[in-house]
Design a protein around this motif. Structure first.
Motif, PDB file in Angstrom:
ATOM      1  N   THR A  66       0.794  -1.154   0.093  1.00 23.78           N
ATOM      2  CA  THR A  66       0.043   0.111  -0.204  1.00 23.78           C
ATOM      3  C   THR A  66       0.687   1.192   0.054  1.00 23.78           C
ATOM      4  OG1 THR A  66      -1.781  -1.086   1.130  1.00 23.78           O
ATOM      5  CG2 THR A  66      -1.676   1.221   1.256  1.00 23.78           C
ATOM      6  N   GLU A  67       0.550   1.889  -0.785  1.00 26.21           N
ATOM      7  CA  GLU A  67       0.940   3.572  -0.833  1.00 26.21           C
ATOM      8  C   GLU A  67       0.214   4.585  -0.679  1.00 26.21           C
ATOM      9  OE1 GLU A  67       3.222   3.505  -4.434  1.00 26.21           O
ATOM     10  OE2 GLU A  67       5.363   2.651  -3.714  1.00 26.21           O
ATOM     11  N   ILE A  68       0.332   5.703   0.018  1.00 29.43           N
ATOM     12  CA  ILE A  68      -0.764   6.509   0.379  1.00 29.43           C
ATOM     13  C   ILE A  68      -0.264   7.879   0.251  1.00 29.43           C
ATOM     14  CG2 ILE A  68      -2.317   7.452   2.252  1.00 29.43           C
ATOM     15  CD1 ILE A  68      -2.489   4.899   3.496  1.00 29.43           C
ATOM     16  N   LEU A  69      -0.886   8.758  -0.603  1.00 32.52           N
ATOM     17  CA  LEU A  69      -0.402  10.279  -0.718  1.00 32.52           C
ATOM     18  C   LEU A  69      -1.639  10.982   0.118  1.00 32.52           C
ATOM     19  CD1 LEU A  69       1.146  12.403  -2.112  1.00 32.52           C
ATOM     20  CD2 LEU A  69      -0.770  12.349  -3.851  1.00 32.52           C
ATOM     21  N   ALA A  73      -0.640  18.369   3.212  1.00 32.48           N
ATOM     22  CA  ALA A  73       0.507  17.784   3.862  1.00 32.48           C
ATOM     23  C   ALA A  73       0.310  18.460   5.254  1.00 32.48           C
ATOM     24  CB  ALA A  73       1.719  17.916   3.215  1.00 32.48           C
ATOM     25  N   THR A  74       0.202  19.762   5.465  1.00 35.50           N
ATOM     26  CA  THR A  74       0.068  20.386   6.702  1.00 35.50           C
ATOM     27  C   THR A  74      -0.749  19.864   7.746  1.00 35.50           C
ATOM     28  OG1 THR A  74      -1.394  22.059   5.772  1.00 35.50           O
ATOM     29  CG2 THR A  74       0.934  22.629   5.785  1.00 35.50           C
ATOM     30  N   ASP A  75      -1.828  19.132   7.220  1.00 35.73           N
ATOM     31  CA  ASP A  75      -2.847  18.570   8.216  1.00 35.73           C
ATOM     32  C   ASP A  75      -2.497  17.138   8.419  1.00 35.73           C
ATOM     33  OD1 ASP A  75      -4.203  21.053   8.226  1.00 35.73           O
ATOM     34  OD2 ASP A  75      -5.450  20.432   6.699  1.00 35.73           O
ATOM     35  N   ALA A  76      -1.508  16.592   7.742  1.00 37.06           N
ATOM     36  CA  ALA A  76      -1.322  15.195   7.867  1.00 37.06           C
ATOM     37  C   ALA A  76      -0.724  14.602   9.300  1.00 37.06           C
ATOM     38  CB  ALA A  76      -0.343  14.591   6.904  1.00 37.06           C
ATOM     39  N   PRO A  77      -1.093  13.899   9.856  1.00 37.80           N
ATOM     40  CA  PRO A  77      -0.447  13.246  11.392  1.00 37.80           C
ATOM     41  C   PRO A  77       0.979  13.553  11.445  1.00 37.80           C
ATOM     42  CG  PRO A  77      -2.289  12.089  10.821  1.00 37.80           C
ATOM     43  CD  PRO A  77      -1.724  12.664   9.359  1.00 37.80           C
ATOM     44  N   LYS A  92       3.272   9.933   1.600  1.00 35.70           N
ATOM     45  CA  LYS A  92       3.873  10.854   1.133  1.00 35.70           C
ATOM     46  C   LYS A  92       2.783  12.099   1.427  1.00 35.70           C
ATOM     47  CE  LYS A  92       7.196   9.821  -2.590  1.00 35.70           C
ATOM     48  NZ  LYS A  92       7.728  10.264  -4.028  1.00 35.70           N
ATOM     49  N   GLY A  93       3.273  13.302   1.432  1.00 31.41           N
ATOM     50  CA  GLY A  93       2.604  14.390   1.702  1.00 31.41           C
ATOM     51  C   GLY A  93       2.796  15.462   0.636  1.00 31.41           C
ATOM     52  N   ARG A  94       1.732  16.026   0.067  1.00 26.71           N
ATOM     53  CA  ARG A  94       1.581  17.019  -1.189  1.00 26.71           C
ATOM     54  C   ARG A  94       0.803  18.322  -0.595  1.00 26.71           C
ATOM     55  NH1 ARG A  94      -1.322  17.993  -6.280  1.00 26.71           N
ATOM     56  NH2 ARG A  94       0.040  18.210  -7.877  1.00 26.71           N
ATOM     57  N   ALA A 150       5.135  15.133  -4.597  1.00 25.64           N
ATOM     58  CA  ALA A 150       4.852  15.152  -3.199  1.00 25.64           C
ATOM     59  C   ALA A 150       6.318  14.712  -2.351  1.00 25.64           C
ATOM     60  CB  ALA A 150       3.942  13.930  -3.006  1.00 25.64           C
ATOM     61  N   ASP A 151       6.019  14.780  -1.195  1.00 19.53           N
ATOM     62  CA  ASP A 151       7.291  14.714  -0.277  1.00 19.53           C
ATOM     63  C   ASP A 151       7.078  13.508   0.728  1.00 19.53           C
ATOM     64  OD1 ASP A 151       8.612  17.038  -1.135  1.00 19.53           O
ATOM     65  OD2 ASP A 151       7.614  18.265   0.114  1.00 19.53           O
ATOM     66  N   GLU A 152       8.364  12.699   0.726  1.00 22.89           N
ATOM     67  CA  GLU A 152       7.989  11.609   1.744  1.00 22.89           C
ATOM     68  C   GLU A 152       7.930  11.809   3.157  1.00 22.89           C
ATOM     69  OE1 GLU A 152      11.282   8.061   2.698  1.00 22.89           O
ATOM     70  OE2 GLU A 152      10.459   8.007   0.604  1.00 22.89           O
ATOM     71  N   ILE A 153       6.818  11.131   3.560  1.00 25.48           N
ATOM     72  CA  ILE A 153       6.607  11.401   4.901  1.00 25.48           C
ATOM     73  C   ILE A 153       7.402   9.989   5.859  1.00 25.48           C
ATOM     74  CG2 ILE A 153       4.727  11.177   6.790  1.00 25.48           C
ATOM     75  CD1 ILE A 153       2.877  12.570   5.071  1.00 25.48           C
TER      76      ILE A 153
END
Length: 226
Positions: A66-69, A73-77, A92-94, A150-153
């Motif tokens: 599984t890969e999730i975008l 990104a500012t609201d990602a945990p 990743k976060g975008r 996107a940038d990797e989280i």
């Protein structure tokens, strides 16, 4: 008229369906997550991640790659507060709030929905590609446009087990590029000129990307040559 429609035999599911109901879009998103047999790619909002967290955990435990975008990104945990490894192999976060909600199971059963439609806005829509080769369009869009910007989280450090099955060649090449050793592949596809079914088997001789992952090349050395 209502009577004839009511008694008419049900048609087979359409290859492409347009849906506008928020509840229907979410139901299809849930169905795509459950339908994946080996590969799942998602573009979600952080709130949708929270909504489907337990379901994604169970799919991850079942061995689904599984890969999730996530966007925005500012609201990602924060990774310190959320166990991303339990729901995905790579997250990743975008930035921005215009990224659509996308889901692709095994490279073919997929969904594209505007963010507004998931929020319940009128006049917005979602498109369902019901186990259709047209799902390749959604997969390619997610791989080349969204994923590359996107940038990797976080990425799981767990070792990949083989043999593995891939619905997208880019995921396969990404894994091969990070590993050492000799690999063999079986590719089920179609000859580009005739359209006939074609199976290629052999050792992996080349695995590379062009700029921005727009071109992906996987070379196989077969008994008949490369």
């Amino acid at each position: 008229g209502l009577s004839s429609r009511y008694t008419a035999p049900a048609r087979e599911p359409e290859a492409v369906s347009l849906v506008k109901s928020r509840s229907t879009i979410l139901r299809y998103l849930e169905d795509i997550i459950d339908a994946a047999e080996y590969e799942l790619m998602l573009s979600l909002t952080p709130s949708l991640l929270a909504r489907f967290e337990s379901r994604l955990r169970s799919r991850r435990e079942a061995g689904i790659a599984t890969e999730i975008l996530l966007s925005p990104a500012t609201d990602a945990p924060d990774p310190a507060d959320f166990d991303y490894d339990a729901v995905a192999s790579t997250v990743k976060g975008r930035r921005g709030i215009t990224t659509p909600v996308v889901a692709v199971a095994d490279g073919d059963y997929s969904m594209y929905a505007t963010r507004e439609s998931v929020q319940g806005a009128t006049g917005r829509y979602g498109v369902i590609f019901n186990r259709s080769e047209l799902g390749f369009l959604v997969s390619a869009f997610l791989n080349t446009i969204l994923w590359t910007t996107a940038d990797e989280i976080t990425t799981s450090d767990s070792e990949l087990s083989f043999p593995r099955r891939y619905g997208t060649i880019r995921r396969c090449i990404s894994d091969l590029a990070a590993l050492e050793g000799e690999f063999y592949a079986t590719i089920e596809g179609r000859a580009v000129e005739s359209g006939e079914s074609w199976v290629v088997e052999g050792s992996v001789a080349q695995a590379s990307f062009g700029s921005n992952r727009e071109v992906a090349q996987l070379g196989i050395m077969t008994d008949d040559g490369p």
